[in-house]
Design a protein around this motif. Structure first.
Motif, PDB file in Angstrom:
ATOM      1  N   GLU A  97       0.810  -1.211   0.000  1.00  0.00           N
ATOM      2  CA  GLU A  97       0.000   0.000   0.000  1.00  0.00           C
ATOM      3  C   GLU A  97       0.855   1.278   0.000  1.00  0.00           C
ATOM      4  O   GLU A  97       0.343   2.364   0.201  1.00  0.00           O
ATOM      5  CB  GLU A  97      -0.946   0.008   1.202  1.00  0.00           C
ATOM      6  CG  GLU A  97      -1.994  -1.086   1.154  1.00  0.00           C
ATOM      7  CD  GLU A  97      -3.080  -0.904   2.192  1.00  0.00           C
ATOM      8  OE1 GLU A  97      -4.051  -0.181   1.928  1.00  0.00           O
ATOM      9  OE2 GLU A  97      -2.941  -1.483   3.293  1.00  0.00           O
ATOM     10  N   THR A 114       1.551  -1.728  -6.634  1.00  0.00           N
ATOM     11  CA  THR A 114       0.224  -2.316  -6.809  1.00  0.00           C
ATOM     12  C   THR A 114      -0.760  -1.242  -7.269  1.00  0.00           C
ATOM     13  O   THR A 114      -0.601  -0.060  -6.937  1.00  0.00           O
ATOM     14  CB  THR A 114      -0.294  -2.920  -5.495  1.00  0.00           C
ATOM     15  OG1 THR A 114      -0.497  -1.858  -4.538  1.00  0.00           O
ATOM     16  CG2 THR A 114       0.671  -3.945  -4.921  1.00  0.00           C
ATOM     17  N   GLN A 116      -3.646  -0.854  -6.037  1.00  0.00           N
ATOM     18  CA  GLN A 116      -4.227  -0.342  -4.796  1.00  0.00           C
ATOM     19  C   GLN A 116      -3.446   0.862  -4.285  1.00  0.00           C
ATOM     20  O   GLN A 116      -4.027   1.901  -3.927  1.00  0.00           O
ATOM     21  CB  GLN A 116      -4.239  -1.435  -3.729  1.00  0.00           C
ATOM     22  CG  GLN A 116      -4.781  -0.967  -2.379  1.00  0.00           C
ATOM     23  CD  GLN A 116      -4.670  -2.024  -1.294  1.00  0.00           C
ATOM     24  OE1 GLN A 116      -3.796  -2.906  -1.372  1.00  0.00           O
ATOM     25  NE2 GLN A 116      -5.530  -1.974  -0.309  1.00  0.00           N
ATOM     26  N   HIS A 120      -4.295   4.923  -3.776  1.00  0.00           N
ATOM     27  CA  HIS A 120      -4.023   5.714  -2.570  1.00  0.00           C
ATOM     28  C   HIS A 120      -3.318   7.024  -2.932  1.00  0.00           C
ATOM     29  O   HIS A 120      -3.660   8.099  -2.420  1.00  0.00           O
ATOM     30  CB  HIS A 120      -3.149   4.926  -1.592  1.00  0.00           C
ATOM     31  CG  HIS A 120      -3.823   3.755  -0.949  1.00  0.00           C
ATOM     32  ND1 HIS A 120      -5.172   3.702  -0.701  1.00  0.00           N
ATOM     33  CD2 HIS A 120      -3.309   2.577  -0.484  1.00  0.00           C
ATOM     34  CE1 HIS A 120      -5.467   2.553  -0.119  1.00  0.00           C
ATOM     35  NE2 HIS A 120      -4.354   1.859   0.024  1.00  0.00           N
ATOM     36  N   SER A 172     -13.144   4.676   0.305  1.00  0.00           N
ATOM     37  CA  SER A 172     -11.998   4.752  -0.599  1.00  0.00           C
ATOM     38  C   SER A 172     -11.315   6.106  -0.501  1.00  0.00           C
ATOM     39  O   SER A 172     -10.075   6.185  -0.489  1.00  0.00           O
ATOM     40  CB  SER A 172     -12.461   4.488  -2.028  1.00  0.00           C
ATOM     41  OG  SER A 172     -11.397   4.654  -2.946  1.00  0.00           O
ATOM     42  N   LYS A 175      -8.905   6.170   2.271  1.00  0.00           N
ATOM     43  CA  LYS A 175      -7.916   5.077   2.274  1.00  0.00           C
ATOM     44  C   LYS A 175      -8.286   3.978   3.278  1.00  0.00           C
ATOM     45  O   LYS A 175      -7.415   3.315   3.852  1.00  0.00           O
ATOM     46  CB  LYS A 175      -6.503   5.593   2.535  1.00  0.00           C
ATOM     47  CG  LYS A 175      -6.011   6.641   1.539  1.00  0.00           C
ATOM     48  CD  LYS A 175      -4.539   6.991   1.774  1.00  0.00           C
ATOM     49  CE  LYS A 175      -4.023   8.009   0.784  1.00  0.00           C
ATOM     50  NZ  LYS A 175      -4.378   9.386   1.135  1.00  0.00           N
ATOM     51  N   ASN A 177      -9.739   0.336   3.868  1.00  0.00           N
ATOM     52  CA  ASN A 177      -9.658  -0.819   2.968  1.00  0.00           C
ATOM     53  C   ASN A 177     -10.525  -2.007   3.356  1.00  0.00           C
ATOM     54  O   ASN A 177     -10.470  -3.051   2.699  1.00  0.00           O
ATOM     55  CB  ASN A 177      -8.193  -1.265   2.813  1.00  0.00           C
ATOM     56  CG  ASN A 177      -7.567  -1.724   4.121  1.00  0.00           C
ATOM     57  OD1 ASN A 177      -8.179  -1.654   5.181  1.00  0.00           O
ATOM     58  ND2 ASN A 177      -6.325  -2.184   4.050  1.00  0.00           N
ATOM     59  N   ARG A 246     -12.175  -0.769  -6.045  1.00  0.00           N
ATOM     60  CA  ARG A 246     -11.580   0.282  -5.211  1.00  0.00           C
ATOM     61  C   ARG A 246     -10.644  -0.308  -4.165  1.00  0.00           C
ATOM     62  O   ARG A 246     -10.255   0.375  -3.226  1.00  0.00           O
ATOM     63  CB  ARG A 246     -12.701   1.102  -4.566  1.00  0.00           C
ATOM     64  CG  ARG A 246     -13.372   2.012  -5.592  1.00  0.00           C
ATOM     65  CD  ARG A 246     -14.850   2.205  -5.372  1.00  0.00           C
ATOM     66  NE  ARG A 246     -15.392   2.987  -6.502  1.00  0.00           N
ATOM     67  CZ  ARG A 246     -15.710   2.460  -7.691  1.00  0.00           C
ATOM     68  NH1 ARG A 246     -15.562   1.151  -7.907  1.00  0.00           N
ATOM     69  NH2 ARG A 246     -16.190   3.234  -8.661  1.00  0.00           N
ATOM     70  N   HIS A 247     -10.319  -1.600  -4.320  1.00  0.00           N
ATOM     71  CA  HIS A 247      -9.381  -2.311  -3.454  1.00  0.00           C
ATOM     72  C   HIS A 247      -9.842  -2.306  -2.004  1.00  0.00           C
ATOM     73  O   HIS A 247      -9.039  -2.157  -1.077  1.00  0.00           O
ATOM     74  CB  HIS A 247      -7.975  -1.740  -3.624  1.00  0.00           C
ATOM     75  CG  HIS A 247      -7.519  -1.769  -5.052  1.00  0.00           C
ATOM     76  ND1 HIS A 247      -7.040  -2.909  -5.655  1.00  0.00           N
ATOM     77  CD2 HIS A 247      -7.541  -0.810  -6.023  1.00  0.00           C
ATOM     78  CE1 HIS A 247      -6.770  -2.656  -6.925  1.00  0.00           C
ATOM     79  NE2 HIS A 247      -7.064  -1.393  -7.178  1.00  0.00           N
TER      80      HIS A 247
END
Length: 528
Positions: A97, A114, A116, A120, A172, A175, A177, A246-247
């Protein structure tokens, strides 16, 4: 000498690597490192978002739509290289992340390992866009905790699919998750289970709903209107997919052995007395719970969970475990027989037997359980994840005995509580217990724990119980901006500073406004 020391600390704080005193870079949650540079990047209607890997298209499109709301012009997303652009790239060497955001006068680059983490970085950049010209800077950032969650109760009041998606969008942005989805309770069963159709045909519907504040010592006033909806399995897959883009991992909660009155109403043989039962029309804790003495109870739960696991790929499955009165079990011959046959001491150990049995079944299917901290009663395995809501003490004890813990103590993390000390004057009808933004920010999930025990704290979560919250606009009012405070604890607990948080949050509020979120104004009006 005192003034000299102050000057030294002030200069140090404004050097590269210190995020606190940066004047133009305002990001929530607080980044790990910020270096401000001369100049700025001017975003124009012709500035594209360039992806260097097709995996980054979805994050790019999410960001582009957000920019469109902020500026009135949605940038194009392209794979063609451009000079004056926002460029997204994947490179090895970063944690899952962790991201690097570089803003220069001619180019912005977001780099991570990633998709994801790229998203972020774009969420941070979104706040800089909200401030107008984007200040030149280098942001290096990663979270403190791997688990950063938010719960939505859809049992007391139902939220349509589009509103759940809006809630996920809010997560999201911050942040966060993990989306903890509270799907079953005494006031309604909200998930379609094909093996047991009466769960939604009967269990999703209550005859009416309490009007006004609940008082267990007084007879309430009711609206006389039948209430009840549920999510089809197709709708659940749609929401899980939307969150995954949106992970965000969706963690379902299927309550047991208490808070099961909706299921008992649909299938009365699940209870100790056999009924009759009714889906509750008010709030509180029902004495009627799943019968722990019947094998048919466990067969039912396992078949329900089989369908749940097919819908939710999350490693963690929440099984509730809270607020389970023991009176029915004490009076139930089958439960007492179970206690004798299993060599249990009392009804608390019967609850432990219940939870252990479900956990073993979960393990055979490759999953882990989360339970509210009452699952500690009577004993629990060290593999069970403890969600500590009755203050921090249960979580501390669980971590000390070796369990993984998610901290969500109600006096910091229950966002259905009032936001001001005078809710009757300032706020909509709701729970009069009090958690201000400042109080939410005070949470220290590792307080009073040694370093080895701190490693068992997986993260933090905020919860929104919806007895008094009937729609998404009201839900937004309750979670914003308190969710920003929780998010900063989850992402940046090792670098928190409340005064700096208050300085930075206007950029995030600009995003709230652009998105049309109904955030609470009290923090900005000086009302606590």
């Amino acid at each position: 000498m005192k003034h000299l020391l102050f000057l030294i600390f002030a200069v140090q704080a404004c050097l590269p690597g210190f995020a606190a005193c940066d004047g133009r870079v305002r990001i929530v949650p607080r980044p790990a490192e910020v270096e401000e540079l001369p100049g700025s990047f001017r975003l124009t209607p012709r500035t594209p978002v360039v992806i260097t890997d097709e995996q980054l298209r979805t994050p790019a499109e999410i960001f582009a739509r957000a920019v469109g709301k902020l500026t009135g012009t949605e940038p194009a997303v392209t794979a063609a290289p451009e000079k004056h652009a926002v460029t997204l790239q994947l490179q090895p060497g970063y944690e899952a992340e962790e991201y690097l955001l570089e803003v220069g006068r001619q180019r912005i680059t977001v780099t991570a390992s990633t998709p994801q983490a790229v998203l972020h970085g774009l969420r941070s950049l979104q706040q800089l866009v909200a401030g107008g010209e984007i200040p030149a800077c280098v942001v290096r950032d990663k979270p403190t905790f791997a688990y950063r969650g938010a719960m939505l109760d859809v049992c007391r009041h139902f939220f349509p699919v589009e509103d759940v998606k809006t809630y996920i969008d809010i997560l999201s942005l911050h942040k966060i998750n993990k989306f903890h989805w509270h799907l079953t309770d005494d006031q309604g069963w909200r998930i379609e289970i094909k093996k047991y159709p009466l769960l939604t045909q009967i269990g999703s519907r209550r005859a009416e709903t309490l009007v006004g504040r609940y008082d267990k010592n007084k007879e309430g006033v009711y609206d006389g209107k039948p209430y009840g909806e549920f999510y089809t399995q197709e709708e659940i897959r749609e929401i899980v997919s939307y969150a995954a883009e949106r992970h965000i991992e969706v963690i379902p909660e299927i309550e047991m052995p208490g808070h099961g009155l909706a299921a008992l109403t649909a299938y009365p043989w699940l209870g100790c007395t056999g009924g009759p039962y009714a889906v509750w029309t008010h709030w509180g804790i029902s004495d009627d719970v799943y019968c722990a003495g019947k094998e048919t109870t466990f067969e039912f739960i396992e078949k329900v969970l089989t369908e749940v696991l097919a819908l939710f790929p999350s490693k963690l499955i929440h099984i509730g475990g809270d607020e389970c009165p023991k009176g029915r079990w004490k009076a139930c011959p089958l439960c007492q027989q179970r206690i004798r046959e299993e060599g249990l001491k009392d009804e608390y150990q019967l609850q432990s037997y219940f939870i252990h049995r479900i956990e073993r079944w979960m393990h055979t299917h490759g999953r882990e359980i989360i339970g509210w901290d009452e699952i500690l009663q009577g004993g629990i395995s060290k593999t069970a994840n403890i969600m500590s809501w009755n203050g921090s003490d249960p979580g501390i004890k669980a971590a000390q005995r070796g369990n993984p813990v998610i901290m969500t103590p109600k006096w910091y993390c229950y966002f259905d509580y009032s936001q001001t000390s005078d809710p009757e004057r300032y706020e909509p009808l709701g729970n009069t217990r009090y958690v201000s933004v400042r109080q939410a920010y005070r949470l220290d999930p590792c307080d009073r724990l040694t370093l080895p025990d701190q490693k068992r704290i997986r993260g933090v979560q905020c919860n929104l119980w919806t007895e008094y919250i009937a729609d998404i606009r009201h839900a937004q009012h309750m979670v914003l901006p308190r969710m920003a405070a929780l998010a900063e604890t989850g992402w940046a607990n090792d670098r928190k500073d409340y005064n700096d948080f208050v300085r930075r949050i206007p950029a995030l509020v600009a995003v709230y406004k652009a998105e049309g979120y109904n955030y609470a104004p009290y923090l900005f009006e000086g009302i606590e």
